[in-house]
Each structure stands twice: as C-alpha cells, then as structure tokens.
Enzyme design. Structure first.
Site, PDB file in Angstrom:
ATOM      1  N   HIS A 155      15.226  42.059  26.163  1.00  0.00           N
ATOM      2  CA  HIS A 155      13.855  42.400  25.721  1.00  0.00           C
ATOM      3  C   HIS A 155      13.457  41.622  24.460  1.00  0.00           C
ATOM      4  CE1 HIS A 155      14.302  45.937  28.411  1.00  0.00           C
ATOM      5  NE2 HIS A 155      15.529  45.957  27.891  1.00  0.00           N
ATOM      6  N   SER A 276       2.231  17.037  13.143  1.00  0.00           N
ATOM      7  CA  SER A 276       0.869  17.524  13.346  1.00  0.00           C
ATOM      8  C   SER A 276      -0.084  16.556  12.661  1.00  0.00           C
ATOM      9  CB  SER A 276       0.742  18.920  12.744  1.00  0.00           C
ATOM     10  OG  SER A 276      -0.608  19.193  12.444  1.00  0.00           O
ATOM     11  N   LYS A 282       4.527  20.379   9.610  1.00  0.00           N
ATOM     12  CA  LYS A 282       4.895  20.772  10.969  1.00  0.00           C
ATOM     13  C   LYS A 282       5.887  19.823  11.635  1.00  0.00           C
ATOM     14  CE  LYS A 282       3.167  23.593  13.331  1.00  0.00           C
ATOM     15  NZ  LYS A 282       1.834  23.787  13.874  1.00  0.00           N
ATOM     16  N   GLU A 289       7.665  22.373  24.862  1.00  0.00           N
ATOM     17  CA  GLU A 289       6.390  22.998  25.270  1.00  0.00           C
ATOM     18  C   GLU A 289       5.841  22.350  26.544  1.00  0.00           C
ATOM     19  OE1 GLU A 289       3.623  23.877  21.751  1.00  0.00           O
ATOM     20  OE2 GLU A 289       5.105  22.480  20.963  1.00  0.00           O
TER      21      GLU A 289
END
Ligand code: ARG
Length: 463
Positions: A155, A276, A282, A289
């Site tokens: 979970h 970024s 970043k 992704e």
C-alpha cells in the site's frame, strides 16, 4: 500502373492511391520481402516451374534491388501501393518480362504473411537479447548493493525490511516470465505460410518444405485460409510487449519515487536524467517517466489490432494492412525502452545512508515483535494485538521501539525480556529464511541462480 490495375482502365484517384498505400511504412519489410522472393524463385526452379536461367536473372535482379534500397538509390513509389509491388515493378523494369514470373504460385496475401513473420522472428530475437541485457543490469545493481536493506512496502506504506537485492530480483522474475512469453510467441510465429496463395493454396506443384528450410521456419502452415488471415503472432507479440511494458512502468514508478527528495534512496546518473528549463535545482527522471507513459502507447496498439481483427470475415481483408504501423511502433518502443533502462539501472547510485535511515524509522519491526511473542508461546492473533497497542503507545510518546524501556514493554506482556532489544532490521531479514524469502543467504542463492540463467543463457530457450 498496369501491374495492379487489373481490369480497370482508370487510374486510382490520387487520394485513394494515397489512402490505400502502405509503402510509407511497409518499406521496412524490404529485406524480408526480398529473402522470401529469393527462396520462392529457388523453389520455382527446383520444381521445374521456371528455368535455371530465369531464376538466376530474377535472383540477381532482387540482389541488386536490395543494394539499391540499402544505398538509398531506390525510388519508392506510392502509386505502387506497397513494398511487394514496388520491388516486383522494379524487378520487371530491370530484367524485363521474366521478372513477371516471380509471382507465379504466389499472392501478396501469403507474401505479406511470410514477410511479417520473418520480421516478427527477428523482433522476438532482438527483444530476448534486450531482456537479457536488462536482467543483467538488475543483477549488477543487486550485486553492487548486496547488503543494503530498504523498507519493503505494501500500500506504499513501509511494511517490513527487505534486501534491496531481493526487491530488484522481483523484477528479474517478472522479466523471466516475459522471456517465457516471447519464446512462446516465437513458437507460433515460426510457421511458414508461403504456398497458401491468395487463400486456397496454389495450382502448381510447389515444395513448401523446401521453402520452410530455405527461410529458416520450423513449421509449415496447415490451412491456407487461416495462413493468410492469421495475425495472432502480431497480437501475441503486442500482448507480451504490453505486459513487459507494464513491468517496466512499475520499476519506472519506483525509480521516480526513489529519486524524489522525499524518498531520496537513489541518484540517477546525469546521463540518464534531464534538467528543467526554469528550475535550476531540478534533476528529472524523464527516462522513467517516458517509459511509464509509453506503456499506454503499447497497450493502445494491442487494443487497436484486436479491434481491427475483430469480426473480420475470412480470409484476407485489407483492414489487416493496419497491423504494421502498430507492430513496428511496439517493437521500436519496447526495444528502446529496454535499452535505455539497462543503462539507467546499471548506472544509478543507491544512497545507502538514506535507505538505512528510512529502514530505521517508524515501526517496521512490528511484525518481528509479534513473532517474538509467538516464539515465547503467545498466540499470533494475541501477539498482533499486543504489538498494535505497543505501537500506539510508542507513537503517542514519539518513541521508537528501541527507546522503550523494558518496564514499558512488560506493561504490555510479561513475555518481553531483555532480548527484545536484539530485534533489528538485520535479524528481521535473516529470519525470513525460506525459499523465496529475503534472508541474505536465500537472496545470495537467488542471485547466483539468476546469473546462471543469464550467463548460461539457458533461460532464453527454456523459460
Ligand atoms: N499491403 C498489403 C498488406 O499490408 C499486402 C497484401 C495485399 N493483398 C491484397 N490482396 N491487396 O496487407
């Protein structure tokens, strides 16, 4: 072009020609188409259907066409619809009317089927090689971090400590099942359809065994109608690819989570991360992704072809030309994803200080405390209840288990004695010493077994 206009006098409408053409994408089948045609020409001469001289002319012609294509000198013509017609027309242009004998005892329906099966067999073997490479990458990351213990989750809540290697080998298992699925798909792809003609077989004394041998197929299709209308092998590849991409997307998700500041378990190598355009701090896990995203793309192709094939009457229908773009895209997507994942996994760094801190936080040893009481005679359900109350007590006081005094422990059960403090994350993993468990010795065995599979490459055929 008279070659395909048959009884028609009019040329196809320009938009129709564009709409029905597949040459923009099926040109990729040229090596398979030429291989199929050369085998076919050899068979025709062997059977006395064409002469030695004619076969030689045809085969030489096809060989130079292959060179023309490879050197970028071949002009693909959309009005010639597909790769089969483009090559045949060029052959006739080069060698004259004798080139027109190549299509004896053949139809584009069995021709496209053989081309696609040859392509699929190559795709499967490339996929298996890439799966192996990726399994190898998982093994090397596991070996480099043999001792590292991380929180295991259910979970997405910290549950029990596990070895990182154990966690990584879970992916090895998934990939091993993928290897099995692609091998299985290969069995049904490795079937030679030539000789089925348009749908009913051909009215010549052909030698299908010879064709199969020449083209490296293990089996020969047993029903001509099925052979020209079957695309199960494409669907099977796409289904196996979908499951594999699902696996990769799960690892992708974990890499994304683990490289976030909140988890901070891993650092991606700079070569596998992006910056970024606005936020200088970043370091984005774009590869992971994108892989997560591309799983959707691969599922989409599977759904598209299932839908295309649904309720198609036998045998060949032009609808089936829609099989190719999705198939090619699936193969390309899966191969590139596996390739880039191997590099990303091999080069990522585990932040051992952080995984250690994470595994020591919270009440991850709660199950071990319950097991401790069970070993001292308590019923598991009662022990579970005692530890649940103990967790609540400790949480309210903002204390870890190790910060509780023995007197506090004893308030919950008289069975607690000094040795409760010897319960550690190490003792926790070591205790799970069953087949498939996370005990270091078990994991070492699993790792050795995984290496055997990959190095001996036994699993490729036996999985
Ligand atoms: N371009 C066609 C395809 O990809 C080849 C087979 C065409 N056969 C035909 N009878 N029109 O399916």
């Amino acid at each position: 072009m008279s070659l395909i206009r048959g009884r028609f006098q009019k040329k196809a409408d320009k938009l129709v020609a564009e709409y029905t053409a597949s040459i923009t994408f099926d040109r990729r089948l040229y090596p398979h188409d030429i291989a199929g045609s050369i085998a076919h020409a050899k068979m025709l001469v062997k059977q006395g259907i064409i002469s030695d001289k004619e076969a030689e002319t045809i085969i030489n012609g096809l060989t130079t066409i292959r060179q023309e294509i490879e050197q970028g000198e071949f002009e693909f013509k959309p009005e010639l619809e597909d790769i089969h017609m483009n090559i045949e027309a060029r052959l006739i242009e080069k060698v004259g009317e004798v080139g027109g004998k190549l299509h004896t005892a053949r139809s584009r329906n069995d021709q496209v089927a053989v081309d696609l099966r040859l392509f699929a067999k190559e795709a499967i073997s490339d996929t298996l090689a890439k799966l192996r490479e990726f399994q190898q990458a998982l093994i090397s990351l596991a070996e480099a971090n043999k001792e590292v213990i991380i929180p295991g989750y259910t979970h997405l809540q910290s549950a029990q400590p596990v070895l990182l290697a154990h966690h990584l080998l879970a992916y090895f298992e998934m990939l091993q099942r993928d290897v099995g699925r692609f091998n299985d798909c290969l069995k049904r792809t490795d079937v030679m359809p030539l000789g089925s003609g348009a749908l009913a077989g051909v009215a010549y004394n052909i030698d299908r065994e010879f064709l199969a041998k020449e083209l490296g197929f293990s089996l020969i299709s047993q029903n001509s109608i099925d052979a020209v209308s079957d695309r199960d092998f494409v669907l099977e590849y796409e289904a196996a690819a979908s499951i594999c991409m699902m696996h990769l997307s799960r690892l992708a998700e974990e890499i994304i989570l683990w490289s976030s500041a909140e988890f901070n378990f891993i650092e991606l190598d700079e070569a596998y991360a992006t910056g970024s355009s606005i936020m200088p701090q970043k370091k984005n896990p774009d590869v992971a992704e994108l892989a997560r995203g591309k799983a959707g793309r691969v599922y989409g192709k599977l759904m598209a072809l299932l839908t295309t094939m649904k309720a198609l009457p036998l045998s060949y229908n032009k609808d089936m030309q829609e099989d190719k773009e999705g198939f090619f895209d699936t193969v390309d997507t899966l191969l590139s994803t596996l390739g880039v994942f191997s590099g990303m996994v091999k080069t990522l760094r585990v932040k051992v200080e952080n995984t250690r801190r994470a595994v020591e936080q919270g009440y991850i040893l709660a199950t071990d405390l319950a097991d401790y009481l069970v070993k001292k005679g308590e019923a598991f359900r009662t022990a579970h209840d005692i530890v649940a109350r103990l967790v609540r007590y400790a949480m309210e006081r903002d204390k870890t288990f190790s910060e509780l005094s023995l007197a506090e422990y004893k308030n919950f059960s008289p069975l607690f004695t000094e040795d409760v403090y010897s319960i550690t994350v190490e003792s926790s993993v070591a205790a799970r010493d069953n087949i498939g468990g996370t005990a270091p010795e078990r994991v070492a065995e699993a790792l050795a077994h995984a290496k055997d599979i990959v190095e001996g490459d036994k699993g490729i055929l036996d999985a």
